[in-house]
Motif scaffolding. Structure first.
Motif, PDB file in Angstrom:
ATOM      1  N   HIS A 232       0.871  -1.287  -0.109  1.00  0.00           N
ATOM      2  CA  HIS A 232      -0.036   0.055  -0.015  1.00  0.00           C
ATOM      3  C   HIS A 232       0.950   1.203  -0.122  1.00  0.00           C
ATOM      4  CE1 HIS A 232      -3.941  -1.933   0.396  1.00  0.00           C
ATOM      5  NE2 HIS A 232      -3.637  -2.356   1.691  1.00  0.00           N
ATOM      6  N   GLN A 281      -9.634  -8.823   5.643  1.00  0.00           N
ATOM      7  CA  GLN A 281      -9.647  -7.802   6.548  1.00  0.00           C
ATOM      8  C   GLN A 281      -8.124  -7.089   6.762  1.00  0.00           C
ATOM      9  OE1 GLN A 281      -7.697  -8.107   9.869  1.00  0.00           O
ATOM     10  NE2 GLN A 281      -8.844  -6.143  10.399  1.00  0.00           N
ATOM     11  N   GLU A 284      -7.845  -4.422   3.954  1.00  0.00           N
ATOM     12  CA  GLU A 284      -8.493  -3.457   4.096  1.00  0.00           C
ATOM     13  C   GLU A 284      -7.920  -2.396   5.365  1.00  0.00           C
ATOM     14  OE1 GLU A 284     -12.349  -4.805   4.934  1.00  0.00           O
ATOM     15  OE2 GLU A 284     -12.971  -4.906   2.684  1.00  0.00           O
ATOM     16  N   SER A 285      -7.562  -2.945   6.340  1.00  0.00           N
ATOM     17  CA  SER A 285      -6.969  -2.382   7.364  1.00  0.00           C
ATOM     18  C   SER A 285      -5.719  -1.554   7.187  1.00  0.00           C
ATOM     19  CB  SER A 285      -7.014  -3.072   8.716  1.00  0.00           C
ATOM     20  OG  SER A 285      -5.926  -4.224   8.679  1.00  0.00           O
ATOM     21  N   TYR A 287      -4.559  -0.689   4.410  1.00  0.00           N
ATOM     22  CA  TYR A 287      -4.545   0.565   3.556  1.00  0.00           C
ATOM     23  C   TYR A 287      -5.226   1.652   4.125  1.00  0.00           C
ATOM     24  CZ  TYR A 287      -6.832   3.455  -0.339  1.00  0.00           C
ATOM     25  OH  TYR A 287      -6.927   4.522  -0.980  1.00  0.00           O
TER      26      TYR A 287
END
Length: 338
Positions: A232, A281, A284-285, A287
């Motif tokens: 990311h 999960q 997403e976290s 990012y």
């Protein structure tokens, strides 16, 4: 690199792992540049040389933008990587690990660091590049930073290799037709997919039980957390340098493609390591965390600005890939993705 760069300039940068920029053996040596050069040239000889008979050389370019290129010459293949890829990624991850407990096992380690200021002059520079960053004192934090920089640097190098082996260089050099913007975006997506697949095969799976990193992360979840966080952050850096003429995809779309590709590779090749739900999960976290960590040092990252195109554009690229892939077949040296 320039001859005016001395060991004394980097005396505080001594790292812990083989992935560090500077090692003491017992004298300080700038080992990071040699490590990545040896990495890709040895990989070429051991895996890909039988597919493409020309020798490959990695050449460092004295520029600080995080970027690379690949040239196909009569006698050899040149992968060109800006020195900024090495310096910038170590800088960013040393900064982040100096100030943030990115995983639970290091929450109680000290957030102390050394402030480093390094001026580097290149022949064509009117103003020296000022290299400011914090070097974590805690050994575990330094180790995590070095592994995360390694993930990002290898990705950039493998991306350029993907352009060659997947036939992009041959197609462009052939001049058989004029490529449109979506074609270049599609080729970037394909080079990314090659890089992430190779990175997982030759690095992620091989170091999964590495005692040095496992002592720091202490779980599979945390191991993948630092991997996806590094990806990311890399895409944020690339997006901040992306000009209006760039062929790179916007960061958010690039994330969607790359992290989906990473998830597919992990599920297909090592389904027992971690569940799909947990991977989602983590993706997403991390990012959200990547934006927070990067913004703390380099200014606010506008999430909206990352979405330069509607995410429906991903469907357009996938449809375009089906057409473009047929044109790449005569120039590709490896099996193209479906």
């Amino acid at each position: 690199m320039n001859s005016n760069k001395t060991f004394a300039d980097y005396s505080f940068l001594g790292g812990v792992t083989e992935y560090s920029l500077i090692r003491f053996n017992p004298e300080p040596e700038i080992s990071g540049f040699d490590f990545y050069k040896n990495f890709i040239e040895n990989l070429w000889k051991s895996i890909f040389l039988n597919m493409h008979p020309k020798p490959l050389e990695l050449i460092y370019v004295e520029q600080f933008k995080v970027n690379g290129a690949v040239n196909l010459k009569n006698n050899k293949i040149e992968i060109l990587i800006n020195e900024g890829v090495i310096y910038r990624l170590y800088e960013v991850f040393y900064n982040i690990l100096s100030h943030f407990p990115i995983i639970d096992p290091i929450k109680n380690t000290p957030e102390t660091s050394l402030g480093i200021r390094n001026n580097i002059n290149y022949v064509d520079d009117l103003i020296p590049f000022v290299h400011n960053f914090h070097l974590p004192i805690d050994k575990k934090r330094k180790i995590l930073a070095e592994y995360m920089a390694m993930f990002g640097i290898k990705f950039v190098i493998l991306h350029e290799l993907g352009h060659l082996l997947n036939g992009h260089v041959g197609l462009i050099n052939s001049g058989i037709e004029e490529l449109q913007e979506i074609d270049f975006h599609t080729l970037e997506m394909d080079a990314d997919a090659f890089a992430i697949s190779q990175l997982i095969d030759i690095t992620i799976f091989k170091i999964h039980n590495d005692p040095i990193i496992y002592d720091c992360v202490q779980s599979t979840s945390n191991f993948y957390r630092i991997f996806f966080l590094s990806m990311h952050v890399l895409f944020i850096i690339l997006n901040t340098e992306r000009s209006s003429e760039s062929t790179y995809l916007p960061a958010l779309i690039r994330n969607v493609f790359n992290l989906d590709s990473a998830m597919v590779n992990i599920e297909r090749k090592a389904p027992d390591l971690i569940s799909r739900e947990e991977l989602i999960q983590i993706i997403e976290s991390t990012y959200i965390d990547a934006i927070k960590y990067y913004s703390a040092f380099y200014g606010k990252v506008d999430i909206d600005s990352l979405n330069d195109f509607n995410l429906g554009y991903t469907d357009d690229i996938q449809l375009n890939w089906k057409k473009l892939k047929i044109k790449l077949y005569p120039f590709a040296f490896v099996k193209l993705a479906d």
